[in-house]
Design an enzyme around this catalytic site. Structure first.
Site, PDB file in Angstrom:
ATOM      1  N   ASP A 167       0.332  -0.625   0.185  1.00 57.86           N
ATOM      2  CA  ASP A 167       0.141  -0.260   0.016  1.00 57.86           C
ATOM      3  C   ASP A 167       0.938   1.400  -0.294  1.00 57.86           C
ATOM      4  O   ASP A 167       1.714   1.513   0.406  1.00 57.86           O
ATOM      5  CB  ASP A 167      -0.769  -0.352   1.192  1.00 57.86           C
ATOM      6  CG  ASP A 167      -2.097  -1.118   1.321  1.00 57.86           C
ATOM      7  OD1 ASP A 167      -2.128  -1.700  -0.194  1.00 57.86           O
ATOM      8  OD2 ASP A 167      -2.367  -1.442   2.131  1.00 57.86           O
ATOM      9  N   ILE A 168       0.498   2.768   0.015  1.00 58.99           N
ATOM     10  CA  ILE A 168       1.286   3.867  -0.505  1.00 58.99           C
ATOM     11  C   ILE A 168       1.769   4.176   0.937  1.00 58.99           C
ATOM     12  O   ILE A 168       2.710   4.579   1.073  1.00 58.99           O
ATOM     13  CB  ILE A 168      -0.050   4.569  -1.054  1.00 58.99           C
ATOM     14  CG1 ILE A 168       0.307   6.005  -1.635  1.00 58.99           C
ATOM     15  CG2 ILE A 168      -0.820   4.855  -0.214  1.00 58.99           C
ATOM     16  CD1 ILE A 168       0.653   7.166  -2.367  1.00 58.99           C
TER      17      ILE A 168
END
Length: 423
Positions: free
Chosen positions: A300-301
């Site tokens: 994920d970011i």
């Protein structure tokens, strides 16, 4: 230079007088009495446009008597009539003065002569679907949908058995004997054996680098039986050995795949300047290493840690394939309270999107960190698992994939996977 308007020199005429030669035949009331009518050949030689007022825009210098007069404009609203047509011109047909229709032709309905809408009749867009207005007298009655007479048996084969161009019966496809024996496509069999990916298998088959029971197979779509021996030529093995795999320590703010929502992909960090100075691999960095380099997995970011980019389809399938069993270890910082029952659910018993999750290994690292070991990688899986037991994730870091550790690789830098390393 004088202000006298320029005039063309006079030219001799048919009547023998010295005057300006008219561009067209003069009207009957202006032509000399003794002038003979012009012949068709003479009319054809007079190629110039008519000199009448309508349609000829000549300068006033050609007509001195009109130099100081205002142009006369014909007003349609005032009811002025057009000048009479010359002999030989086609008469204009009045608007809508069409010849009568022949017998049997459909009569034309005048524009706007539609019958008034019946009281209570709704417009087409407001009419319920399937409801039609009542038909007028003399119209053909509508046939109910599906009320088609049955076709006699054997008169014509069904549509799916007919040829599109002639209607002849289409022969039934001959069943493949290999499929009855449980054979599969050669490319899929090579993937199952771990030789390469499906895309690479098709490439190697076209080049003739694949052997089945010692025989070269170069036709795409070939099928093999499970008991047959499939081998990859040495040339294919050499190409595979040249493919590289890169390990990146992804920082916060980068996405794993394509750019989205204004965030850059993590692949932009794979440059010569960002290579770890302590990389033990002796592989020389080349720009061709960027060709076909794809992430094998995702983060994920807001997550950091080990992210794999590879050109080797075998490694990609081993990491993200449906039957992948390689473990991935995460260190997760959480907020909230977790009891023994919640910890047991994290290990096994939770479901996401109606699908039960595989068993995991979850334990405490310290008072605010959990250690997750998973064998699958659904989207935001760890964060959603923690939400189901009342925890909030405030930090996530991947530290291991299989037998490859993140180690001391600094954030934002990368290194090559060594020849002695394997997942």
């Amino acid at each position: 230079m004088t202000d006298t308007p320029r005039r063309r020199p006079p030219a001799p005429t048919r009547a023998g007088t010295l005057s300006l030669k008219p561009r067209t035949a003069a009207p009957a009331n202006l032509a000399p009495a003794d002038a003979a009518p012009a012949t068709p050949a003479e009319k054809a030689r007079d190629w110039r446009k008519p000199a009448t007022g309508a349609g000829r825009n000549r300068g006033k210098a050609s007509f001195p008597e009109q130099a100081n007069t205002e142009p006369v404009r014909r007003s349609v609203d005032a009811g002025d009539e057009r000048p009479p047509r010359q002999d030989g011109d086609r008469p204009a047909r009045p608007y809508a003065d069409r010849p009568p229709r022949q017998d049997g032709e459909r009569p034309a309905r005048p524009y706007g002569d539609r019958p008034p809408r019946a009281a209570g009749d709704r417009p087409r867009d407001e009419r319920p679907r399937g409801e039609r207005p009542p038909r007028q007298d003399g119209e053909r009655p509508a046939r109910p949908q599906g009320d088609r007479p049955a076709r006699p048996d054997g008169e014509r084969p069904p549509r799916h058995e007919r040829k599109a161009w002639s209607g002849e019966p289409r022969p039934a496809p001959a069943p493949s004997p290999l499929r009855d024996d449980g054979s599969i496509r050669l490319s899929k069999r090579m993937t199952e054996l771990g030789l390469c990916s499906r895309r690479e298998a098709d490439e190697y088959i076209e080049k003739g680098w694949v052997r089945v029971d010692g025989r070269v197979v170069s036709e795409l779509g070939s099928r093999v039986k499970p008991g047959q021996q499939v081998e990859l030529d040495r040339r294919g093995q050499t190409v595979q050995d040249r493919r590289v795999t890169i390990l990146l320590n992804k920082p916060v703010g980068y996405v794993s795949g394509q750019a989205e929502d204004g965030y850059q992909p993590a692949s932009v960090l794979i440059t010569a300047d960002n290579r770890w100075a302590e990389d033990p691999s002796e592989t020389r960095y080349l720009r061709t290493h960027q060709n076909g380099l794809a992430p094998a997995g995702r983060l994920d970011i807001d997550s950091v840690g080990l992210l794999v980019f590879t050109q080797d389809g075998r490694i990609a399938r081993a990491l993200i394939g449906d039957d992948s069993t390689i473990e991935k270890e995460y260190h997760v910082r959480v907020e909230g309270t977790l009891d023994a029952a919640g910890l047991k659910l994290l290990n096994h018993g939770l479901s996401l999107d109606g699908v039960a999750l595989r068993p995991a290994k979850v334990s405490w690292l310290n008072e605010d960190q959990l250690r997750f070991v998973l064998r699958e990688g659904k989207k935001r899986q760890i964060r959603r698992m923690c939400e189901l037991v009342g925890l909030k994730v405030v930090g996530l870091k991947r530290v291991r994939i299989g037998r490859v550790m993140l180690g001391h690789l600094p954030p934002g830098q990368w290194r090559y996977l060594g020849p002695n390393e394997a997942f």
